[in-house]
Write a protein that holds these residues in place. Structure first.
Motif, PDB file in Angstrom:
ATOM      1  N   ASP A 291       0.876  -1.171   0.000  1.00  0.00           N
ATOM      2  CA  ASP A 291       0.000   0.000   0.000  1.00  0.00           C
ATOM      3  C   ASP A 291       0.916   1.225   0.000  1.00  0.00           C
ATOM      4  O   ASP A 291       2.068   1.124   0.420  1.00  0.00           O
TER       5      ASP A 291
ATOM      6  N   THR B  37       1.778  -4.565   4.747  1.00  0.00           N
ATOM      7  CA  THR B  37       1.233  -5.478   5.756  1.00  0.00           C
ATOM      8  C   THR B  37       1.495  -6.906   5.310  1.00  0.00           C
ATOM      9  O   THR B  37       1.465  -7.218   4.116  1.00  0.00           O
TER      10      THR B  37
ATOM     11  N   GLY C 141      -9.423   3.091  -0.356  1.00  0.00           N
ATOM     12  CA  GLY C 141      -8.054   3.389   0.058  1.00  0.00           C
ATOM     13  C   GLY C 141      -7.766   4.835  -0.304  1.00  0.00           C
ATOM     14  O   GLY C 141      -8.473   5.734   0.131  1.00  0.00           O
TER      15      GLY C 141
ATOM     16  N   ASP D 178      -2.607  10.710   4.280  1.00  0.00           N
ATOM     17  CA  ASP D 178      -3.260   9.789   5.204  1.00  0.00           C
ATOM     18  C   ASP D 178      -3.414  10.439   6.580  1.00  0.00           C
ATOM     19  O   ASP D 178      -4.466  10.307   7.227  1.00  0.00           O
TER      20      ASP D 178
ATOM     21  N   ALA E  43      -8.522   0.981   4.121  1.00  0.00           N
ATOM     22  CA  ALA E  43      -8.073   1.858   5.197  1.00  0.00           C
ATOM     23  C   ALA E  43      -9.007   3.048   5.422  1.00  0.00           C
ATOM     24  O   ALA E  43      -9.171   3.533   6.541  1.00  0.00           O
ATOM     25  N   ASN E  44      -9.628   3.526   4.358  1.00  0.00           N
ATOM     26  CA  ASN E  44     -10.435   4.726   4.497  1.00  0.00           C
ATOM     27  C   ASN E  44     -11.900   4.433   4.839  1.00  0.00           C
ATOM     28  O   ASN E  44     -12.669   5.351   5.140  1.00  0.00           O
TER      29      ASN E  44
ATOM     30  N   GLU F 174     -13.204   2.914   7.383  1.00  0.00           N
ATOM     31  CA  GLU F 174     -13.528   3.181   8.787  1.00  0.00           C
ATOM     32  C   GLU F 174     -13.870   4.655   9.020  1.00  0.00           C
ATOM     33  O   GLU F 174     -14.752   4.992   9.792  1.00  0.00           O
TER      34      GLU F 174
ATOM     35  N   GLY G 259     -10.811  -6.471   8.521  1.00  0.00           N
ATOM     36  CA  GLY G 259     -10.299  -5.167   8.920  1.00  0.00           C
ATOM     37  C   GLY G 259      -9.090  -4.749   8.104  1.00  0.00           C
ATOM     38  O   GLY G 259      -8.977  -5.073   6.927  1.00  0.00           O
ATOM     39  N   SER G 260      -8.146  -4.061   8.750  1.00  0.00           N
ATOM     40  CA  SER G 260      -7.049  -3.442   8.003  1.00  0.00           C
ATOM     41  C   SER G 260      -6.060  -4.479   7.456  1.00  0.00           C
ATOM     42  O   SER G 260      -5.170  -4.126   6.681  1.00  0.00           O
ATOM     43  N   TRP G 261      -6.208  -5.747   7.848  1.00  0.00           N
ATOM     44  CA  TRP G 261      -5.298  -6.783   7.335  1.00  0.00           C
ATOM     45  C   TRP G 261      -5.846  -7.436   6.079  1.00  0.00           C
ATOM     46  O   TRP G 261      -5.304  -8.415   5.585  1.00  0.00           O
TER      47      TRP G 261
END
Ligand code: ZN
Length: 410
Positions: free
Chosen positions: A81, A86, A208, A284, A333-334, A336, A370-372
């Motif tokens: 990313d 990750t 994202g 970010d 990521a965005n 949330e 989630g973020s993973w």
């Protein structure tokens, strides 16, 4: 895992969460009892499957349940990313057993080097030899020349032109590698985490630095002719929206990009005039500050995010109508940061514009991972590849005649 029948049987066993008997396998696959028995014997010998309890189901003698031995194989995933790398290690059941995150280094060479170090570290930490890992999946922002494993000018990855990522990562890690778009990987992760319970037509909207979509039908991810399906950045979602590089106004991609939203926040006085926003990390951070201001009750911040959510919802509605989707998962990521406003925006949008609303509902969900989701998804795609009986092995299988094969495809 080569033999076609073994793969068919193994795939059925891993999809059955609480185990499955040989008799049930024969019914589910249409294979003969003898073929099932042979395939199961080989899978037990090779250690992919274990026998569980003997259960009485209906009449007849108790049946021995067969279970996937999750620790008989592992897959690694990495999500590249613009802000973070990750990593995830999953076992053969798709369960995440290890994960890590680091800042994204500048340039493809540094990313590949850092990736190789972390992959080796994760293997060692978990006591895995190279041979214990089926493969490595790498999820990247599109577009992708999938045949050559080449990333082609990904937005927001500084210094990345046309990069032969597949060859570079394979050479650096020594692992069989596959490269996939991050949003496709994300949907694969959702399918695995939900035990392939997304039965109808499911969409994944990945938020994202921009937005991308992935699509699955009956549990299978569909990727298009060149694996780049889902690029909907130029759908117009707001006639009064910002100017897009394509010449139109209010395209989905530009209307909800971090660059635009953070710029709006600066213009509206939500963020200080000098807010740095040249790099992905700065953008970010700006977006995080905008979301925090909204949570703290800043009316201008709330309005920026509410409008962005309406645009996202409009885009999702158009794509859902196009594909007659019955489930939408929103992640990235965005996601949330927009989540507090998305539910209301989507409900309003679908109440008036979902063409199938009298026939079926469209379910909305956050990501189960989630973020993973990008890294877990990249690893999940390796499992998909390993478990999927290929047409090639089907044709090569001695028991299969060309005629039967063409009928199966017809
Ligand atoms: Zn455009």
């Amino acid at each position: 895992m080569a033999d076609y029948n073994q793969l068919v049987v193994l795939d059925r066993i891993r999809r059955a969460r609480t185990g499955v008997s040989r008799v049930e396998l024969a019914v589910a696959t249409g294979l003969s009892a003898q073929t099932i028995s042979n395939a199961v014997r080989r899978l037990l010998e090779r250690g992919f499957v274990v026998e569980g309890d003997r259960l009485i189901r209906g009449r007849g003698k108790p049946r021995t349940m067969l279970l996937l031995r999750a620790e008989s194989g592992y897959a690694l995933g990495c999500h590249i990313d613009p802000v973070a790398l990750t990593f995830a290690l999953v076992d053969l059941s798709g369960r995440t057993v290890d994960q890590s995150v680091m800042d994204t280094p500048a340039g493809p060479e540094a990313v590949v080097a850092a990736l190789a170090v972390e992959v080796a570290r994760m293997r060692e930490r978990n006591g895995l030899a190279l041979a214990d890992v089926i493969g490595l999946g790498v999820a990247v922002p599109g577009p992708l020349d999938a045949d050559g494993g080449r990333v082609v000018h990904p937005p927001w990855l500084e210094g990345w032109g046309s990069v032969p990522l597949l060859d570079l990562v394979t050479a650096a890690t020594g692992l069989p590698t596959q490269v996939e778009k991050d949003v496709t990987a994300a949907l694969a992760a959702e399918l695995w985490q939900r035990h392939h319970d997304l039965e109808g037509t499911a969409l994944f909207a990945y938020l994202g630095f921009g937005i991308g979509f992935a699509l699955a039908h009956r549990g299978e991810v569909l990727t298009g002719s060149s694996q780049n399906a889902g690029e909907v950045g130029h759908i117009i979602v707001d006639a009064d929206g910002p100017q897009c590089a394509c010449g139109d106004r209010g395209c989905l991609g530009v209307s909800i990009s971090l660059e635009y939203l953070v710029g709006r926040a600066v213009d509206a006085g939500v963020l200080p005039p000098g807010t740095a926003r040249a790099t992905p990390r700065e953008l970010d951070c700006g977006m995080a500050a905008l979301a925090a201001a909204a949570v703290a009750g800043d009316e201008a911040a709330v309005e920026i995010l509410r409008r962005a959510a309406r645009r996202v919802a409009r885009g999702i509605m158009i794509v859902a109508n196009l594909l007659d989707a019955d489930r939408v998962v929103i992640g990235g990521a965005n996601a949330e940061r927009l989540a507090p406003y998305l539910d209301a925006a989507a409900a309003a949008e679908f109440a008036t514009r979902a063409t199938m609303r009298e026939l079926h509902a469209v379910g909305f969900d956050g990501s189960a991972v989630g973020s993973w989701v990008g890294a877990v998804g990249a690893a999940s795609l390796v499992l998909d590849e390993a478990f999927t009986p290929k047409a090639a092995s089907l044709v090569l299988d001695e028991a299969f005649t060309p005629k039967a094969a063409s009928l199966a495809h017809g």
